[in-house]
Design an enzyme around this catalytic site. Structure first.
Site, PDB file in Angstrom:
ATOM      1  N   ASP A 127     -10.901   5.282  14.088  1.00 28.97           N
ATOM      2  CA  ASP A 127     -10.955   5.765  15.463  1.00 28.97           C
ATOM      3  C   ASP A 127     -10.184   4.753  16.326  1.00 28.97           C
ATOM      4  OD1 ASP A 127     -11.848   7.111  17.828  1.00 28.97           O
ATOM      5  OD2 ASP A 127     -13.415   5.597  18.046  1.00 28.97           O
ATOM      6  N   ASP A 186     -16.929   3.999  16.113  1.00 27.55           N
ATOM      7  CA  ASP A 186     -18.040   3.430  16.886  1.00 27.55           C
ATOM      8  C   ASP A 186     -18.870   4.471  17.608  1.00 27.55           C
ATOM      9  OD1 ASP A 186     -17.019   2.743  20.223  1.00 27.55           O
ATOM     10  OD2 ASP A 186     -16.025   4.066  18.816  1.00 27.55           O
ATOM     11  N   ASP A 202     -17.615  10.058  15.575  1.00 29.73           N
ATOM     12  CA  ASP A 202     -17.060   9.526  14.323  1.00 29.73           C
ATOM     13  C   ASP A 202     -18.022   9.688  13.142  1.00 29.73           C
ATOM     14  OD1 ASP A 202     -14.758   8.534  15.695  1.00 29.73           O
ATOM     15  OD2 ASP A 202     -15.945   6.839  16.392  1.00 29.73           O
TER      16      ASP A 202
END
Length: 1181
Positions: A425, A850, A854
């Site tokens: 990410d 995080d 995700d």
């Protein structure tokens, strides 16, 4: 805090204000139906109707076992493993006359191994039990009767109980908020235990119950709640409350979840709705993802191979035994000592077939020592200890947040050393997710002189380094500097009225909660996202200070441009239209002090520009240019716009909105979205904000090292393409000279079809366009194999690229590129891309993120790494390993990953070696004894070989061994490729170690039998009998396998010395102690050591020469390999051995093997600058 008599309020729900009652009764069709059958009788938990519901108690159990189920469940878990089940079968057969050894000696090692694992499971479950006891015995005040509240343990709560929770206490169950100590029946809640978010949430009770302010008020309180059944959705709640013969809708705004904490509020009253395992937090609780490493799966195959070898040897020996037994009464009768004329069925020549079948079963028991009984439990111990080292590594401790690394599962330690592709990410993972307001555009004019890190990287890339004219601000979230704006100078700007509306919108359009310090008067904010916090801080610093929020209003202290003084203005808050990922915008509807109705809106440019009115596009062209410039600089942008509403227009909207809001159905959100869609149109553009999400410290250097290690890095982000590309340059994922392949759907023909709105035609043309661009990209990559390519694809194109008939060529193109960036990706697309890479490459994938978006990606990947950042803990809770910063990934993979992979691989190979060595001496002796089922060793010698004399050195190797130090792991990243290519646990290496074991067994057996046969063994002239031969052979085996361990270890510690030489010493002590026991216990070992071995030179000379002979082949092989065909770690060991680790030129030559033209990173970028490639920006569509 406010005190005094509470006022009766018009209900204005904070998140979706105005939850009216009109028309509510007509929308109860879902209540009572499937999924909406729960009925709660508040303040009547023991009533007849409540008791008949039989809801769950509030006792919570998180343990895996109970006292009754521990033994059967844990035994079942252990015997699911084929090796353990096999030893159970052999242990059972050892009680029959087929067994060549005593039953006790077969069962004890199994009990020790299974018992050790069960004790580990039991200790872990006991810790969970202690946590359960502590939680279930917490106290909360519960209404008994007559308005009296008494402390009661959590576990005794019932559905319908009314509880009183005080400040800083946890909620004991899922409650419906009835009232609070605040006038407007609101309370502040911290949900860190649920989602990890530290910002406070505002909850608010219904108007009808807000007057229940004191304990006596609940004396006669009765209400009936009808709501949804227990489910895991933390953010939804649909229900109704019947109170005083009125129906009132319930929403998530009235729901207080178990394990969240009451903050900034003296107390609240609530009715228990869900208890125990029905609560949402328990419904959400899951064990860490159950994943198995590739090495563990391969180890199972090796075990099956050994089973195959075992059955083959048993079959071969049994056939031979049957043939020889059949011929025992004929010819010379060589086995006369078996008395074939009067033999039992096991040696009866007249029943040779049956005798060979019995021998086959005996051989299966005898050769079982080929299978390492303690392998699984040893690996579990080693992995747990490795995880402790990972958790305690100070180099992965983030001091600012006080967060160490945390391995949530130890199953995947060695997998960390085999990662082929990282899927990351961007926001909060590569960047800090700590936003700073740095620039903005208002009325077509750009303001702000700050230079972002991306701009610095771009300037450096172009060879013209820039100096940031703006010093970093000491105010968190605000790094803006422009003399035209600051210190109230904006009032002198030509379009100051637009700028005023712009700042006012920032101060009003949000859901932040102000916190005023009573001593200093300073205002701080609790916001749902870092972006939102940056906006209200920016408004405050630029003269529009939001300082108070009530249930119905927002108060702003703003600068009056005419008088130049600060004035307090109040805005009546009518509705908040929330932000979500599909709307990509949020709005508030307010009434100002002049009575005008205003809709204030902020959102992504992809949805906002299309909502502008014809007369609201005056600054559109300039704003678009500024937004693109901001994106180029790596900034996150939002468009700000507003419109004025007429009374009639708002009234119509409000009626529709209330109807949608009061709909008690699963599609309520969709109904609300369709209503808000109509009002958020014909907006007037004010401008755009630009906030910087800075790169985390050490990200470019980390990516550089990972790229040098040969790991491919993909970035999956929801950001705009320009922003993602520039972040890619800033973190060295992209570099000058890389040929860019960009796949988008921006072609004129696609745009034309989108204007016409023909969905089928758009889909067909889009898919064809994506296929064509992928084909062109593949042709380009295959043609220029030595060039570095970067693939950039947007979310629309990615949707087509992931379709079944397109994903194969797409993956082929992506694999051919040095770096891949997927922009505008949805959470589902992230998970699908991860699955595609995992299944398509058959290599180890690692996902790192995080946020909650995700989670799917982390669970799909072989290894999920959660960043414990500012977006909450949902990613961490779904991960296998949690770290605080992206840069720690470098050490986690290149150091711990490499060490764990090497240790586990070497440990397993050595386990097979030592068991093959031991097992083949048993086989060779039985063959020597005409396959008569005679074991070479005493029963307890056989049983304790794996458990005591050879197991501890292997565990020490798995925990402490290092081929190279951590410094060299990081200095020479290509070392990591040994794990990616699996060179240390390839079939060649496994079979090689097994053959080494076979060779060692042959040398041990034939050396011992030849050295001790047909000659006097001692001064009395006696020859070496069976028990003497067995004891000396066993001594040779213990010496050989332990000395082989000493040769295989690269890094000795005191513990390893103790375990290796202590294991040998333990054998001698055992032989002495065991031989001193009565003959009924020690059997063939009775006084063998003292009376036969200790005074005989052969006992010392034979093991010495056997050890030398057995280890010479391995030593010669390693010497030749190390000198002439070194592996990469061998080259580094030579550098250290020759003292050339400080020779920069020589080290650079070795390191250059990891820098190829297709590698990304800082090092590759600097090399590309010295040997520049042709510019390769290629854009499709």
């Amino acid at each position: 805090m406010k005190t005094g008599r509470k006022k009766k309020l018009l209900l204005r729900n904070f998140y979706s204000f105005k939850c009216g009652k009109n028309g509510f009764e007509d929308d109860l069709s879902q209540i009572g139906g499937p999924g909406f059958s729960r009925v709660v009788y508040c303040n009547e938990p023991d009533g007849l109707e409540a008791s008949s519901r039989n809801y769950a108690t509030n006792y919570v159990r998180t343990t895996k076992y109970t006292a009754a189920t521990f033994l059967p469940k844990s035994l079942f878990e252990q015997f699911r493993r084929v090796a353990n089940f096999y030893f159970l079968v052999t242990g059972t057969l050892s009680f029959t006359s087929l067994a060549p050894y005593s039953a006790v000696s077969a069962i004890i090692p199994l009990i020790i191994v299974i018992g050790a694992t069960m004790v580990k499971e039991g200790i872990e479950d006991w810790h969970r039990k202690q946590q359960d006891i502590e939680m279930n015995n917490r106290k909360v005040k519960v209404h008994q009767s007559g308005g009296v509240f008494k402390p009661t343990e959590w576990k005794n709560l019932k559905v319908g109980d009314v509880v009183k929770v005080k400040k800083d206490e946890f909620f004991p169950a899922d409650l419906v908020l009835l009232s609070s100590s605040y006038e407007d029946a609101v309370c502040y809640v911290e949900t860190m235990n649920l989602d990890g978010e530290t910002n406070l949430k505002l909850k608010q009770a219904l108007e009808v119950t807000s007057t229940l302010t004191d304990d006596p008020d609940f004396k006669d309180f009765r209400a009936v709640v009808k709501c949804e059944d227990p489910n895991a959705n933390l953010y939804s709640f649909i229900g109704s409350m019947e109170f005083q013969e009125q129906m009132n809708p319930l929403s998530p705004q009235q729901l207080l979840l178990r394990d969240s904490k009451l903050r900034n509020t003296d107390h609240i009253y609530g009715a228990v709705i869900f208890t125990g395992h029905d609560t949402k937090v328990i419904q959400n609780s899951t064990d860490p993802p159950s994943k198995r490493s590739k090495i563990e799966k391969k180890m199972d195959k090796v075990i099956y191979l050994l089973f195959g070898v075992l059955f083959l040897l048993a079959f071969f020996g049994s056939v031979y035994f049957g043939i020889v037994t059949r011929d025992d009464l004929e010819g010379e009768q060589r086995r006369w000592y078996l008395r074939p004329d009067d033999a039992s069925i096991f040696f009866d020549p007249n029943q040779a077939l049956i005798a060979s079948i019995y021998h086959f079963l005996t051989a299966l028991l005898l050769y079982s020592y080929l299978i390492p009984i303690s392998l699984y439990v040893s690996i579990e111990i080693v992995k747990v200890l490795q995880s402790i080292f990972i958790n305690q590594d100070v180099h992965m401790y983030y001091e600012e947040a006080d967060k160490p690394a945390h391995a949530r599962t130890s199953n995947l330690n060695e997998e960390l050393g085999q990662v082929h592709t990282i899927l990351s990410d961007k926001t909060g993972t590569l960047t800090c997710n700590s936003m700073e307001f740095i620039k903005f555009s208002a009325a077509g004019t750009a303001y702000g002189y700050g230079v972002t890190e991306v701009e610095k990287a771009m300037a450096k890339r172009n060879g013209s380094p820039t100096v940031d004219p703006v010093k970093s601000s000491v105010i968190k979230g605000f790094n803006f500097n422009d003399a035209r704006i600051v210190n109230g100078n904006w009032v002198d700007e030509p379009k100051s009225d637009i700028i005023q509306k712009f700042f006012r919108l920032l101060a009003i359009c949000h859901t932040a909660i102000p916190d005023v310090d009573q001593n200093t008067g300073k205002v701080t904010y609790e916001a749902e996202s870092p972006d939102e916090a940056a906006f209200v801080i920016a408004a405050r610093e630029l003269g529009f200070q939001f300082f108070k929020r009530t249930q119905t209003s927002v108060l702003v202290n703003e600068l009056n441009p005419i008088s130049g003084k600060r004035v307090e203005r109040s805005y009546k808050l009518l509705n908040v239209l929330e932000f979500n990922s599909s709307r990509k915008r949020m709005s508030v509807i307010v009434r100002n002090e002049e009575g005008r109705l205003l809709l204030l809106c902020k959102g992504a440019d992809s949805v906002m520009f299309e909502r502008l009115a014809k007369n609201g596009r005056e600054y559109e062209e300039e704003t678009r240019e500024h937004v693109n410039e901001y994106a180029d600089a790596g900034l996150r942008t939002l468009i700000l716009a507003y419109r004025e509403l007429s009374e009639e227009e708002y009234k119509k909207f409000d009626e529709k909105f209330l109807e949608a809001k009061n709909s008690i159905s699963a599609d309520r959100e969709a109904l609300i979205d369709s209503v808000t869609e109509e009002i958020e149109m014909n907006l007037i553009l004010l401008g755009a904000t630009a906030v910087e999400d800075k790169l985390q410290r050490g990200v470019p250097e980390c990516i550089d090292k990972l790229a040098q290690a040969g790991i491919k890095i993909w970035v999956l982000t929801g950001d705009k393409m320009e922003t993602a590309i520039n972040i890619g340059y800033a973190c060295s994922l992209l570099r000058q000279g890389m040929k860019r392949i960009t796949i988008t759907l921006e072609a004129p023909e696609i745009k034309a079809l989108e204007k016409n709105g023909e969905k089928d035609a758009i889909a067909r043309a889009s898919k064809q366009s994506v296929l064509q661009q992928i084909a062109e990209g593949n042709a380009q990559v295959s043609k220029l194999t030595s060039e570095a390519f970067a693939l950039i694809i947007d979310g629309k194109s990615l949707a087509y690229a992931l379709e079944d008939d397109v994903k194969k060529p797409f993956l082929e193109l992506a694999i051919g590129c040095a770096s891949v960036i997927c922009c505008r990706s949805s959470p589902k697309q992230k998970a699908l891309v991860t699955r595609l890479v995992q299944e398509g490459t058959k290599k180890t994938t690692l996902a790192i993120g995080d946020g909650a978006n995700d989670v799917g990606m982390l669970q799909e990947a072989d290894i999920g790494i959660g960043i414990s950042g500012v977006e909450g803990m949902q990613a961490v809770m779904s991960s296998d390993i949690a770290i605080a910063q992206f840069r720690f990934l470098e050490r986690l993979l290149l150091v711990h990953g490499h060490w764990c992979y090497r240790r586990i691989s070497s440990m397993i190979c050595y386990f097979f070696y030592k068991n093959v060595t031991f097992g083949f001496t048993v086989f060779l002796y039985e063959a020597y004894a005409s396959f008569s089922g005679q074991p070479a060793y005493n029963d307890w010698f056989l049983s304790l070989y794996n458990v005591f004399f050879t197991s501890l050195p292997v565990i020490a190797m798995g925990v402490f061994d290092q081929d190279v130090s951590a410094r060299f792991c990081l200095k020479f990243p290509l070392l990591y490729q040994e794990g990616v290519q699996n060179v240390l646990f390839s079939w060649r290496r496994i079979i090689g170690w097994m053959l080494n074991g076979v060779i060692s067994a042959i040398i041990i057996f034939f050396f011992c039998t030849r050295a001790l046969s047909l000659q006097a063994f001692n001064n009395d002239g006696k020859i070496a009998e069976y028990q003497i031969l067995g004891a000396i052979m066993y001594t040779c085996v213990v010496w050989v396998v332990n000395c082989q361990m000493a040769l295989a270890i690269s890094y000795f510690t005191l513990i390893q010395h103790i375990f290796i030489w202590g294991g040998i010493a333990l054998w001698y002590l055992f032989l002495l102690a065991y031989g001193a026991m009565p003959p009924s216990i020690s059997t063939t070992a009775y006084r063998v050591f003292l009376e036969s071995l200790v005074g005989t030179p052969s006992f010392y000379l034979v093991p010495f020469f056997v050890v030398v002979s057995a280890l010479v082949p391995y030593f010669i092989y390693k010497a030749i390999q190390m000198r002439f065909f070194p592996m990469y770690h061998g080259m580094i060991q030579w550098i250290r051995y020759e003292g050339r680790c400080d020779d920069p030129e020589y080290c650079n030559v070795v390191r250059q093997r990891s820098i190829r033209s297709t590698t990304v990173g800082l090092t590759a970028r600097s090399m590309a600058r010295t040997t520049p490639l042709h510019d390769g920006n290629r854009k499709h569509g």
